[in-house]
Design an enzyme around this catalytic site. Structure first.
Site, mmCIF file in Angstrom:
data_model
loop_
_atom_site.group_PDB
_atom_site.id
_atom_site.type_symbol
_atom_site.label_atom_id
_atom_site.label_comp_id
_atom_site.label_asym_id
_atom_site.label_seq_id
_atom_site.Cartn_x
_atom_site.Cartn_y
_atom_site.Cartn_z
ATOM 1 C CD GLU A 123 -3.298 4.024 2.418
ATOM 2 O OE1 GLU A 123 -2.551 3.329 2.203
ATOM 3 O OE2 GLU A 123 -3.892 3.895 2.783
ATOM 4 C CB CYS A 163 -6.717 -1.381 3.565
ATOM 5 S SG CYS A 163 -4.801 -1.540 3.621
ATOM 6 C CB CYS A 188 -3.140 0.883 5.586
ATOM 7 S SG CYS A 188 -2.295 0.850 4.431
ATOM 8 C CB CYS A 193 -1.038 0.108 1.279
ATOM 9 S SG CYS A 193 -2.416 -1.173 1.271
HETATM 10 N N1 THU Z 1 -4.069 0.414 -1.760
HETATM 11 C C1 THU Z 1 -3.490 0.736 -0.651
HETATM 12 O O1 THU Z 1 -2.069 1.687 -1.624
HETATM 13 N N2 THU Z 1 -3.346 1.363 -0.534
HETATM 14 C C2 THU Z 1 -4.910 1.285 0.949
HETATM 15 O O2 THU Z 1 -5.289 1.686 1.818
HETATM 16 C C3 THU Z 1 -5.647 -0.256 0.213
HETATM 17 C C4 THU Z 1 -5.566 -0.917 -0.923
HETATM 18 C C5 THU Z 1 -3.591 -0.881 -2.910
HETATM 19 C C6 THU Z 1 -2.671 -1.559 -2.349
HETATM 20 C C7 THU Z 1 -2.820 -2.677 -3.897
HETATM 21 O O3 THU Z 1 -1.975 -2.321 -4.766
HETATM 22 C C8 THU Z 1 -4.213 -2.178 -3.700
HETATM 23 O O4 THU Z 1 -4.513 -0.720 -3.946
HETATM 24 C C9 THU Z 1 -5.564 -2.789 -3.991
HETATM 25 O O5 THU Z 1 -6.594 -2.526 -4.810
#
Ligand code: THU
Length: 135
Positions: free
Chosen positions: A59, A94, A97, A57
């Protein structure tokens, strides 16, 4: 809930700017920006991966970038999702995170999407009630 200020709007802009600059279909579509207590901003994009569960992610990378530069006190974090057309909207972090952000500061604020204003600002522990504790 805390009040938004101009620095929060600037933080959202930083997350949008980095995903606009680094967007790559299927690989980078989320931008995140974290502001330290000293007022510095670190921004990063997510790393999508061929094997989906390998993805990292935005974050986490923003926090890692800040920590690698010597920062360890965080004030506010935000993530945005690109529409692939040059615009991006706020997204809620998510579960993984939420865990990670709370590990690096129980008082960190998170900017969340809101229908009526640029963002809603709440404390990370409100997003992770009854967090797992070993002892
Ligand atoms: N993702 C993030 O970068 N941050 C979040 O809080 C949720 C999901 C990214 C991880 C992955 O590469 C993709 O989004 C999944 O949808």
């Amino acid at each position: 809930m805390s009040k938004l200020d101009h620095r929060d709007v600037e933080l959202i802009e930083s997350a949008k700017e980095i995903i606009q600059a680094r967007y790559r279909e299927g690989w980078h579509h989320v931008g995140a920006a974290v502001r330290t207590k000293s007022g510095k901003i670190y921004a990063a994009v997510n790393l999508e991966a061929y094997i989906g569960r390998v993805a990292v992610c935005a974050e986490a990378i923003a926090l890692g970038k800040a920590i690698s530069e010597g920062e360890d006190e965080f004030d506010t974090i935000v993530a945005v999702l690109s529409d692939g057309q040059g615009d991006a909207r706020l997204v809620s972090p998510c579960g993984i995170c939420r865990e990670l952000i709370s590990d690096y500061g129980k008082e960190v604020h998170v900017l969340l999407p809101d229908d009526t204003k640029p963002a809603r600002k709440i404390g990370i522990m409100e997003l992770l009630p009854q967090k797992y504790q070993r002892e």
